[in-house]
Design an enzyme around this catalytic site. Structure first.
Site: not given
Ligand code: FE
Ligand code: ZN
Length: 255
Positions: A56, A58, A60-61, A114, A133, A171
């Site tokens: 996805h 985001h 942080d990915h 998400h 996530d 995570h």
């Molecule tokens: Fe994440």
């Molecule tokens: Zn995420």
């Protein structure tokens, strides 16, 4: 020859993961939270990055994609619905598509909730699923872009995979998730046993994943929204599974 996996920490609580096909030498990173830990894992294993499979959009990915792509010229595979928000995408995929990493093959499962375009990669022969996530061990992702109904359906889709399937999530949240889960299911013995095990794993400097679909089915309250006793336990007897799920998720957000 089974796939080889390397799991490592990125950023503050993200997981980075590599899957390697020794027959062809192909190696994929699932998401790229940041480049340096991915490079370090590649070096340590002696592998060359051929693919990045993105779950996805985001940051942080996806934050490490550009640097990894520049260096390795690897293929970047991403969910079609989010490709415009992900850097350097070469190939877009959706439900029912197959992605190969050397001789390994993954089915793409759409798991919205998400984010709206979130996908999971299921390597069915290897009995491994990369869930980003959507599902966490003893938890699930926040419902940011979708609806609780959508997220519940996505979790059910993952829950329906073969029980031996190993789950790699985005995570390390397991200890905090367990604390909350025990407020929903204080009498769940499998969950209590997991609490002990996860604490030991973290104290030893290790990871709490992978876990199997079978284990999560027994221990994760977010997968229990259709169990009448769990609904009754939180004062939601007679409500739909999606409503019960929404209530559990809302409680977790406040926890
Ligand atoms: Fe994440
Ligand atoms: Zn995420």
């Amino acid at each position: 020859m089974p796939a080889e996996i390397r799991l490592f920490k990125c950023l503050s609580d993200n997981y980075g993961v590599l899957i390697h096909d020794s027959a062809s030498g192909a190696t994929a990173a699932i998401d790229a939270p940041e480049a340096a830990p991915v490079e370090a894992a590649l070096r340590a294993a002696g592998w060359t990055l051929t693919d990045i499979l993105v779950t996805h959009h985001h940051a942080d990915h996806t934050g490490g994609i550009r640097a990894l792509k520049d260096k390795h010229k690897c293929r970047v595979v991403a969910p079609a619905a989010e490709a415009a928000r992900i850097p350097a995408v070469d190939q877009t995929v959706g439900e029912g598509d197959k992605v190969s990493v050397g001789r390994l093959a993954a089915h793409v499962l759409e798991t919205p909730g998400h984010t709206l375009g979130h996908i999971a990669y299921w390597f069915h022969r290897e009995e491994i699923v990369f869930v980003g996530d959507t599902l966490f061990s003893i938890g699930c992702g926040r419902v940011i872009e979708g609806t609780p109904e959508m997220m519940w359906d996505s979790l059910c889709k993952l829950r329906d995979l073969p029980e031996a399937t190993k789950i790699y999530c985005g995570h390390e949240y397991t200890l905090a998730n367990i604390k909350f889960a025990q407020t929903v299911e204080p009498d769940n013995k499998a969950l209590a046993a997991r609490a002990v095990q996860a604490k030991q794993q973290i104290e030893a400097g290790g990871f709490t994943i992978p876990v199997t679909i079978g284990e999560e089915k027994n221990e994760n309250p977010f997968l229990h929204a259709d169990i009448p006793e769990v609904a009754a336990g939180i004062g939601m007897a007679g409500k739909s599974a999606a409503q019960v799920f929404a209530e559990i998720r809302a409680r977790k957000n406040r926890f």
